[in-house]
Design a protein around this motif. Structure first.
Motif, short mmCIF file in Angstrom:
data_model
loop_
_atom_site.label_atom_id
_atom_site.label_comp_id
_atom_site.label_asym_id
_atom_site.label_seq_id
_atom_site.Cartn_x
_atom_site.Cartn_y
_atom_site.Cartn_z
N GLN A 172 0.85 -1.19 0.00
CA GLN A 172 0.00 0.00 0.00
C GLN A 172 0.89 1.24 0.00
OE1 GLN A 172 -3.31 -0.45 -0.01
NE2 GLN A 172 -4.08 1.62 0.18
N TRP A 193 -0.44 9.51 5.85
CA TRP A 193 -0.61 8.07 6.08
C TRP A 193 -1.41 7.81 7.35
CZ3 TRP A 193 1.29 3.79 3.28
CH2 TRP A 193 1.14 2.55 3.91
N LYS A 196 -5.08 8.39 7.09
CA LYS A 196 -5.79 7.37 6.30
C LYS A 196 -5.90 6.04 7.03
CE LYS A 196 -4.89 8.95 1.56
NZ LYS A 196 -4.28 8.57 0.25
N TYR A 197 -4.76 5.59 7.61
CA TYR A 197 -4.71 4.21 8.09
C TYR A 197 -4.46 4.09 9.59
CZ TYR A 197 -3.77 3.92 3.08
OH TYR A 197 -3.82 4.06 1.72
N ASP A 304 -4.78 -5.90 11.56
CA ASP A 304 -4.20 -4.59 11.24
C ASP A 304 -3.41 -4.11 12.45
OD1 ASP A 304 -3.57 -2.03 10.50
OD2 ASP A 304 -5.57 -1.48 9.84
N HIS A 306 -1.88 -1.18 12.80
CA HIS A 306 -1.85 0.27 12.99
C HIS A 306 -2.46 0.65 14.34
CE1 HIS A 306 -1.30 0.51 8.54
NE2 HIS A 306 -0.60 1.57 8.87
#
Length: 399
Positions: A172, A193, A196-197, A304, A306
């Protein structure tokens, strides 16, 4: 005792005190469970001495006689030594010792002896074989960050640097174009970034002073670990920075640079884009969406990694440049060739002079000053214009 034996003593001590189970000790020592049980049996029997190797301090049973070693080394010094071009290597010396002197020696034994006596040194070092690293398993576990300088606008506009972020697990991508690879350029693409994530766990960068730098001699003596402004921003976000020693180490982002240098340049040409602002608008609205749809792949594992997305206020408190400045006797600090007069609130003083104030500066030019965590109002003093000094004195006028 060796460091490995000392580690075994420490782990067995924790097993004896009940802090560790034997199966956990096996994992920590990287031994099988049966081998760990044998170590534990010896430790219970005789204590830490039972974990020491039995041959420690004794000469090897397979060692050559000392008299033979001295004779061989004397022969090498006299017949087979010299300059780097003249001296014999261990293999060739072993052959001639057997042919001319009747002494049969293994070349590996001879190599160790010659190295110990400095009669031979390794002349060539082969490059270390680097195996390709596997991708990380989770999205957000590791993100590679790098800048690519190129003629992106093909003389329609200025040359620039494309800041590129690539997730190691999924490829990504997030990108932004600017003039140079600066702190603000890296902070801008990282902030995009995060919005967004979320916050990634680690960044893989190179050894540029924007991201990480090596300690100076003075910092090494003080034991101080240098932290750049971008590194401080990442510390506040809980992001680790890993610095690569070669472009090949961060091959994921390097290969994406090549993709952009082919596809992005042609698309910018067709659109007639000639400025950074127009290029960034095109990147966000069209290019990155299509690029990620085409080249992103699913991660090996679905979780995920993050962290949560900080609020806009939190991001503003993080993405800023912070520097310490000394407060003078008249409550003035110098910053970027500017004199800032601190303003007291009521009758309160802001601490003794010669203490430190923290100056915070944002990309939009806003500046704030803090002392012990509290914001201090200030006014900027106008500097008097100084007359330029002439290099030569003019002679006095005649009377």
């Amino acid at each position: 005792m060796s460091s490995r034996e000392l580690e075994r003593v420490e782990v067995m001590g924790r097993v004896g005190s009940g802090d560790l189970k034997l199966r956990d000790a096996a994992v920590m020592l990287e031994l099988s469970y049966r081998q760990t049980k044998r170590l534990w049996r010896r430790y219970r029997g005789v204590g830490s001495k039972g974990l020491k190797h039995g041959n420690a301090g004794r000469p090897s049973n397979h060692s050559k006689p000392l008299k033979l070693r001295r004779r061989v080394l004397n022969l090498i010094r006299g017949k087979y030594s010299g300059s780097e071009e003249e001296r014999f290597g261990p293999t060739l010396a072993a052959e001639h010792l057997a042919e001319e002197d009747g002494i049969v020696m293994d070349h590996e034994t001879l190599r160790r002896w010659m190295l110990a006596e400095r009669l031979w040194s390794r002349q060539r070092k082969r490059k270390k074989h680097c195996q390709r690293r596997e991708r990380k398993s989770h999205f957000g576990e590791l993100v590679q960050l790098d800048g690519s300088f190129h003629d992106w606008l093909e003389r329609r506009g200025p040359r620039g640097c494309l800041m590129n972020m690539v997730d190691d697990a999924t490829s990504q991508t997030q990108a932004g174009m600017g003039k140079e690879e600066t702190i603000w350029a890296a902070a801008a693409v990282l902030q995009a970034w995060i919005q967004k994530y979320g916050v990634p766990r680690a960044l893989y960068t190179d050894w540029k002073n924007v991201y990480q730098r090596k300690a100076t001699s003075a910092e090494q003596l003080r034991g101080k670990v240098p932290v750049t402004q971008f590194g401080r921003m990442c510390q506040k976000l809980g992001i680790r920075i890993l610095a690569a020693s070669s472009p090949q180490a961060k091959g994921r982002v390097e290969r994406i640079h090549g993709v952009h240098q082919d596809r992005l340049i042609k698309k910018l040409r067709r659109k007639g884009i000639d400025s950074y602002a127009a290029a960034n608008e095109y990147l966000e609205k069209e290019y990155l969406r299509e690029h990620n749809r085409r080249f992103t792949r699913p991660a090996a594992k679905p979780e995920d990694y993050h962290g949560r997305k900080p609020t806009a206020r939190e991001l503003r408190q993080i993405f800023r440049i912070e520097t310490e400045r000394t407060i003078s006797n008249d409550w003035v600090i110098r910053h970027e060739s500017r004199s800032l007069q601190l303003q007291p609130a009521g009758q309160r003083r802001y601490g003794p002079t010669q203490s430190k104030a923290r100056v915070c500066e944002w990309e939009d030019g806003a500046v704030e000053v803090y002392y012990r965590g509290e914001r201090i109002a200030f006014t900027e003093l106008k500097e008097p214009k100084r007359k330029p000094r002439s290099r030569f004195r003019q002679p006095p006028e005649p009377s």
